[in-house]
Design an enzyme around this catalytic site. Structure first.
Site, short mmCIF file in Angstrom:
data_model
loop_
_atom_site.label_atom_id
_atom_site.label_comp_id
_atom_site.label_asym_id
_atom_site.label_seq_id
_atom_site.Cartn_x
_atom_site.Cartn_y
_atom_site.Cartn_z
N CYS A 92 0.83 -1.21 0.00
CA CYS A 92 0.00 0.00 0.00
C CYS A 92 0.87 1.26 0.00
CB CYS A 92 -0.98 -0.04 1.17
SG CYS A 92 -2.40 1.06 0.96
N HIS A 111 -3.44 -5.72 1.20
CA HIS A 111 -3.19 -5.98 2.62
C HIS A 111 -3.50 -7.45 2.90
CE1 HIS A 111 -2.55 -1.82 3.89
NE2 HIS A 111 -3.58 -1.48 3.12
#
Length: 489
Positions: free
Chosen positions: A330, A427
């Site tokens: 991310c 994630h």
């Protein structure tokens, strides 16, 4: 409303952990139970099946209760973007970014309304709520407009269990001091005490239990020993800590510790591997020569990148990446790109670390979605099923010769040098056992360590049962049930 509220004498005393355990305990007894936290301040988020954001802790507690997490379980999520400002998320949807004073002045009434709506919906669907407080209930300067501790206990008319962390010291002062600072009407709501994170010989604390009960007039429901490697994810940055392997020779995994680290639960599966040590790095002096480097997510990508640059950390990452193994997740993926643009109108941008020939443009609309697929055939890894979630504002583009993943909606991320360097928005990628094991076994071979078989960590339900068993063994569950069944006032 039937339920119980777990409050604490301070942050990180174990409220989230105990609430999860209570959810599991009650669910195993056939109680239709759900978690609830009116307002959460954390950069650790959980994405619901509808693609909405709530606090990670409430997602975990819902899993422990055996129910699907919804936005009603955490109607307000505040995600800090700086020391003084936070993104305000109401019922899973981002609204604005406010300072603390702006939120108190402009968000209080709306927040209270949202909380009431969510609590009413949960009360219609569930028989019992396990409600989590935040920090301490006696933050005197904030209590006139608080939306998460005794104000919620009053609103829902539920009893309160006060939890204290004995491991940090000062447990008697923290409990008695908290009770002394509560208004009398709120003191009456506290029906039990829990001493958490106890180490040592339990019998040596018998006098302490007796003193607390005589001094406060409130029963000590239990002295709960510290539970090693419980695997229950923490709520916020206070849970970030180094993990040392018991083995003499172990893999050294370095993780960048951003000021606004988000979703640090991404690296938790690595902590369960017997030959892995994890250490958090804040400056170039801390980096050294690890077996691998992970750049996790951050709620303030550019701000954290600029801070790291000032500390000489970005240059150290560039140097290490010449031969080392790097994974950017991310925000960590974004800073590894060549350029980051603050918005689509930004013509100049900010030069990133530059491992990937890509550019990231930050947008106003956030992507929040659960994703699944497999490792891409060009990634350098064996085919393995992958699932996780995305929460990000940026769009990353450029020429990608080898994507990391093949998701249901197309290629995602980047893999360089046969997977030595990875960037991804997914994630929870390390929660995928097959891929994590292959990645670690590459590091083991390089470090001269024996390869290990797959460690199955996806059986999360066993962790919740272990936690519930632990609480059941050390709490007076009969009194606890009577408290839940009784009146809150």
């Amino acid at each position: 409303m039937k339920g119980v509220m777990v409050q604490g004498t301070a942050s990180n005393v174990g409220k989230s952990w105990i609430a999860a355990g209570l959810c599991r305990l009650l669910a195993r007894e056939g109680v239709n139970v759900a978690p609830f936290k009116s307002q959460n301040m954390s950069n650790n988020a959980y994405v619901t099946v509808k693609g909405e954001e709530i606090g990670r802790a409430q997602g975990v507690q819902a899993e422990a209760a055996g129910v699907e997490a919804t936005v009603d379980m955490n109607p307000i999520l505040l995600k800090p973007t700086s020391d003084q400002r936070s993104e305000v998320i109401l019922r899973g949807v981002s609204q604005t970014v406010w300072s603390g004073s702006e939120y108190r002045e402009q968000g209080y009434e709306r927040g209270k309304q949202v909380i009431c709506e969510s609590a009413e919906k949960l009360a219609e669907e569930y028989d019992t709520l396990v409600i989590e407080g935040a920090g301490s209930p006696v933050e005197i300067n904030l209590n006139d407009r608080e939306l998460v501790n005794m104000a919620i206990a009053d609103l829902l008319d539920v009893p309160v269990i006060l939890t204290a962390d004995i491991d940090r010291g000062g447990v008697f002062a923290s409990i008695v001091g908290t009770l002394e600072l509560l208004e009398e009407r709120h003191r009456r709501r506290v029906k039990g005490l829990i001493i958490n994170k106890f180490r040592g010989q339990r019998e040596l604390f018998d006098d302490g239990v007796k003193w607390l009960e005589e001094r406060t007039g409130i029963p000590v429901l239990g002295v709960v020993p510290h539970l090693e490697n419980h695997g229950i994810e923490g709520e916020d940055s206070l849970t970030i800590q180094n993990v040392r392997s018991a083995q003499e020779k172990a893999l050294d995994i370095a993780v960048i510790h951003w000021s606004y680290t988000a979703n640090n639960s991404d690296v938790m599966p690595l902590a369960h591997e017997p030959d892995v040590s994890i250490r958090y790095v804040k400056s170039f002096k801390d980096l050294g020569d690890p077996d691998a480097l992970i750049l996790p997510g951050t709620r303030s990508t550019i701000e954290d990148f600029l801070t790291a640059e000032e500390l000489g950390l970005t240059e150290a990452v560039q140097t290490y990446a010449g031969t080392g193994t790097v994974v950017g997740i991310c925000g960590g993926y974004q800073v590894l790109c060549e350029t980051m643009y603050k918005n689509p109108e930004d013509e100049h941008g900010i030069s990133g670390i530059g491992l990937f020939p890509l550019k990231t443009t930050f947008l106003s609309k956030k992507q929040t979605i659960r994703v699944k697929g497999q490792t891409h055939e060009e990634s350098g890894f064996a085919a393995a099923a992958m699932k996780g979630y995305e929460i990000h504002l940026g769009r990353t583009e450029g020429v990608i010769e080898a994507p990391f993943l093949e998701l249901l909606d197309g290629p995602e991320g980047i893999s360089v040098d046969n997977g030595r360097l990875i960037g991804t928005y997914m994630h929870d990628c390390f929660h995928n056992d097959e891929w994590r094991t292959e990645w670690l076994n590459r590091l083991r071979r390089k470090a001269g360590l024996p390869e290990l078989p797959i460690l199955r960590l996806a059986e999360r339900q066993k962790r919740y049962d272990r936690l519930a068993d632990h609480l059941e063994a050390h709490l007076d569950t009969q009194t606890l049930r009577e408290i839940i069944e009784g009146s809150g006032s």
